[in-house]
Design a protein around this motif. Sequence first.
Motif, PDB file in Angstrom:
ATOM      1  N   VAL A   2      -8.107  -5.478   4.077  1.00 20.58           N
ATOM      2  CA  VAL A   2      -7.198  -4.414   4.484  1.00 20.58           C
ATOM      3  C   VAL A   2      -7.741  -3.752   5.756  1.00 20.58           C
ATOM      4  CG1 VAL A   2      -5.866  -2.453   3.668  1.00 20.58           C
ATOM      5  CG2 VAL A   2      -6.763  -4.101   2.017  1.00 20.58           C
TER       6      VAL A   2
ATOM      7  N   THR B  47      -5.855  -9.365   9.156  1.00 19.03           N
ATOM      8  CA  THR B  47      -5.620  -8.466   8.029  1.00 19.03           C
ATOM      9  C   THR B  47      -4.567  -9.057   7.107  1.00 19.03           C
ATOM     10  OG1 THR B  47      -4.962  -6.218   7.422  1.00 19.03           O
ATOM     11  CG2 THR B  47      -3.904  -7.145   9.350  1.00 19.03           C
TER      12      THR B  47
ATOM     13  N   THR C 102       4.552  -1.231   8.266  1.00 20.99           N
ATOM     14  CA  THR C 102       4.257   0.130   7.832  1.00 20.99           C
ATOM     15  C   THR C 102       5.505   0.986   8.037  1.00 20.99           C
ATOM     16  OG1 THR C 102       1.930   0.013   8.432  1.00 20.99           O
ATOM     17  CG2 THR C 102       2.872   2.202   8.261  1.00 20.99           C
TER      18      THR C 102
ATOM     19  N   ALA D 117       3.294   0.662   3.015  1.00 20.37           N
ATOM     20  CA  ALA D 117       3.048  -0.515   3.859  1.00 20.37           C
ATOM     21  C   ALA D 117       3.064  -1.785   3.031  1.00 20.37           C
ATOM     22  CB  ALA D 117       1.709  -0.377   4.571  1.00 20.37           C
TER      23      ALA D 117
ATOM     24  N   LEU E 157       0.119  -2.520  11.447  1.00 24.34           N
ATOM     25  CA  LEU E 157       0.710  -3.496  10.509  1.00 24.34           C
ATOM     26  C   LEU E 157       2.123  -3.878  10.957  1.00 24.34           C
ATOM     27  CD1 LEU E 157      -0.391  -2.481   6.893  1.00 24.34           C
ATOM     28  CD2 LEU E 157      -1.201  -4.374   8.296  1.00 24.34           C
TER      29      LEU E 157
ATOM     30  N   LEU F 143       0.856  -1.185   0.000  1.00 23.67           N
ATOM     31  CA  LEU F 143       0.000   0.000   0.000  1.00 23.67           C
ATOM     32  C   LEU F 143       0.891   1.234   0.000  1.00 23.67           C
ATOM     33  CD1 LEU F 143      -2.438  -0.945   2.932  1.00 23.67           C
ATOM     34  CD2 LEU F 143      -2.966  -1.077   0.491  1.00 23.67           C
TER      35      LEU F 143
ATOM     36  N   LEU G 224       1.396  -5.568   3.172  1.00 20.28           N
ATOM     37  CA  LEU G 224       0.388  -6.356   3.881  1.00 20.28           C
ATOM     38  C   LEU G 224       0.949  -7.738   4.209  1.00 20.28           C
ATOM     39  CD1 LEU G 224      -2.676  -5.387   1.683  1.00 20.28           C
ATOM     40  CD2 LEU G 224      -2.341  -4.788   4.099  1.00 20.28           C
TER      41      LEU G 224
ATOM     42  N   GLN H  85      -6.488  -2.265   9.850  1.00 19.61           N
ATOM     43  CA  GLN H  85      -5.364  -1.729  10.635  1.00 19.61           C
ATOM     44  C   GLN H  85      -4.248  -1.256   9.702  1.00 19.61           C
ATOM     45  OE1 GLN H  85      -6.142  -1.212  13.478  1.00 19.61           O
ATOM     46  NE2 GLN H  85      -7.192  -2.914  14.473  1.00 19.61           N
ATOM     47  N   TRP H  86      -4.631  -0.547   8.688  1.00 21.42           N
ATOM     48  CA  TRP H  86      -3.717  -0.313   7.563  1.00 21.42           C
ATOM     49  C   TRP H  86      -3.194   1.116   7.472  1.00 21.42           C
ATOM     50  CZ3 TRP H  86      -5.768   3.075   3.755  1.00 21.42           C
ATOM     51  CH2 TRP H  86      -7.114   3.402   3.941  1.00 21.42           C
TER      52      TRP H  86
END
Lengths: 674, 329
Positions: free
Chosen positions: A173, A164, A100, A155, A69, A44, A157, A175-176
Amino acid sequence: MLRLLIVALVLLAGSAPALADQSSPPRTVDYRIDVRLDVVKKELTGSEHVVWTNPSTDTVTDLWFHLYLNAFRSDRTTFFKESGGQLRGDYMPEDGWGWTDLKSIRLADGMDLLPVARFEQPDDGNGEDRTVLRVPLPQPVPAGGSIAIDIAWHAKLPKVFARTGYARDFFLVGQWFPKLAVYEPAGVRGRKVGGWNCHQFHANSEFYADFGRFDVRMTVPSTFIVGATGERVGADAHPNGTTTYHYVQDGVHDFGWTADPRFVEVTDTFSAARDVTQDEYRHTAVTLGRSVDSLRLSDISIRLLMQPGRTPQIARYLAAAKLAIKWFGLWYGPYPYRTLTIVDPPSDAPGAEGMEYPTFITGGTMPLLNWWPLSHVREPEEVIVHEYAHQYWYGLVASNEFEEPWLDEGFTSYSTGQAMELAFGTASTLIDLPFFKVSERDLLRLTNSPEHRFDRVRQPAWTYSPGEYPFYAYEKPELVLRTLEHMIGRQAMARVMRTYQERWRYRHPSSDDFYTVASEVSNRDLRGYFSQVVDAPGIVDYDVSSLTSHPIGRASAGTVGRTAPGGGEAVTAWRSKVVITRRGDVILPVQLLLTYADGKRERVTWDGRDRWTAITREGPSPIASAVLDPDDALPLDANVLNNGRRKSPDVRVASSWAARWLFWVQHVIAGAGL
Amino acid sequence: MTRWAAFSELRRGVGIAVRQPRLIAALWLWQLVVALAGTLPVFQWLRDTTALRPAADRLLVRFSLPDVVDAVRTTQGSPVAMWNAALSGSLLLTVVTAPVVIAATLDALRDAGGEPVNARTVSNCYWRLLRLTVFGRGTAIVAAILTAAGLALALRPLHDRSSSGVLLALSLAGAVAACIGAWLWAAVDVGAVAIVHGRVRGAFAGWVAGLRTVLRVPAFTLLLWASFAVALIGALLLLAAGIASLPATTLPLILLMAALHQAFAVWRVVLRVGVLSAEAGAWMCLWPSPLPTSVETTPAEPPPSVHHEEHPRPGQDGEREIDDREAGE
């Protein structure tokens, strides 16, 4: 002039309740987020503009953020140390890390605060955990003042095994984005001094945030179908084969979304006119002591994103969602949003099942449940009802899941049980196979063991004994609330729950706040009860330890009476003695039902204060059986089997089940031996 | 042709079984006695934990796992270990005595005229049959599980397409695993026939001979076992319907339920003996003496009806033993 004054007064009077109306969502946070999903790299790239308004009378000198994350960054994070890299039996794959990285944290004047930001570990001091970030501010935020921040981040994943991440092309997605923690003013949840309440990402808890508005744009390849918190207000296709989906929602404290090219999209509407009968309105109105008009619900758009292999379960998902929308709406107040998005994660993403975000939930099922007889296993219904119940207990009444998880999961479990039993009956609520039925009560009894005596219901989620979190966060709270319902009556319980929801909607209550509501509405001081079963590790277990009867009066032949066991004289009187023991620590009054050999019955109430008591009766007939809690009014009782005892043994149960056991052993033998 | 041959062979085999009531009674009684040995401790435990507890009466109406768990929690020691011991003990006894039971059954089928079971034949075959049953049936179970798991994995992409894809994948995996399991299980039966008839020396040779036989008539084998399964499941459904209509809440009704259970157990024995008889017939038909040494010399899928005549004893009518080496061992 007088007329003008009257009009002004009327307007003021009319506006006063609106200003004081606690059902209006505060806007403590206001997010505007742009994010791009790289479906190949599973990454992300995002930027967010967030405005935070100080809800307290304090001057605030820093901001605290969740960077959850980062819980998947290494095997040395607090989440990994607590969970062992698994959740619900699903393990983290070797290459499934996530994280992240913040690129900048800028104030409106362009000043970058990233160099002064520091990771904090308020819960365990684990220096390897980077899930909480503290950002000192060059200028403090005054009481009621606001601050705007621009954050850029990148971030990765994780492979989804816990809440997540991704599985092939499926993305859940959550807690992003860098999410602000809750600033609790003095007085909130018993705080003496205002301050940030921000916890690390734990194996058993992840939610506590403040209400506000989310305006989010997600850019994904155009072949992907996207679902998210809130309402879709736009979708712009780009020449490069991507599309930006724009979602907006006010009055929520989190934002989750999903993307998958394989989703089968189904839309439906919960119609308040069609899906709720007048009888249901009337019955609920009587129970709650309200007018029917005050209970009226609104229509809600339901969007279901289903896996193609499970389309036969679409009707079940939708029916479960409507069931939940109806009953929770009637019981706890209308769902205040216009949409509900339901996601069905694929089979290889079980870690994404059963998740809740505002207006956005995930289901949990398996393809085998498509067809009879397993279609009578109500797992999909239960998961949907449970996750929707979270819209009320977590979503609207935003308790602190970290510090008091029972207010979140426990209330949700209780609500789920009520709705499921209403819809599917109490005998086979969860499984209704021809020869195997499981009720909600069965499930609770299975988990309610006398061995659970070391933790309290009310304690931080990461401090339970190993493996004990589910019992203390889900099952025991449900038992506590069910027992409370028996103590104060169904009607009073319904009013307690409604009042608690209304009073604490869009706010952050503590357990004490619920105790206050329950005592006030039921007009009973219930703190003694809660202090034993919520604030202390006590268990409930009553036992009929012995039952004896002896003849005490005899008469010569010809006297009407019973023959003594040894024959000869007829017995005219018996002395019977029942010994009851309180094996648990919790002191609650309990009923005892004595049944005499001549069929007569007697009820006795024991206050349970002593560890044991003996009840002696003399009369013409001996006591044939003694049963504690004959009305099942103490669901908290950890062993129901020892609640009764009879004088004469009855081998029917042993014979019946031994015959069945013999039958199946015989067939194992027949298979192996010939 | 093959389809009807399988069904008629099973019917003929069941007819032979029915005409041997002493054999059926002995097999049923043996299974009952071994099962009883594994049931008595369970009955005692159930009686101790439920006889004086009125709350346990719920179990008369329906199975309630929480009540069983409460009973377990109330018990000193570990009843689960006791259940395991009872079940494992019965199973072990069954496996150890299986060669005797199989040899005696096959011998009795061969001597359909009613001659007593030849104890010498039984004792001669014991160790070979034990190795054959343990290895062969173990192989059948493992192969079926691996097949199901492997196919489920291989067909996983079908899950992503549609619900019918899921159904197709699951059905395919289940069906192929069932076929593999049935073939390998039948191979053990036929191997036992070869050993009891004295046509092979070693256990492995028997298994290979059984496998060769089954692979010569795969459709016949599958249909034979499918007929067995249908007859068994049909009876089970009847039993279930009967029991459902008579809730066992009183002692007479409990006794009636137990009697129905035993009627089903007898029917199962009859069916199983019928299957064994049909498999023995197929073996005798496919491998008439002198035994061919290569599959090319024998006709494919002949109608394996042999029950009209008694099976020859070893050494009679030119029958000869297959050497282990010849069978590939």
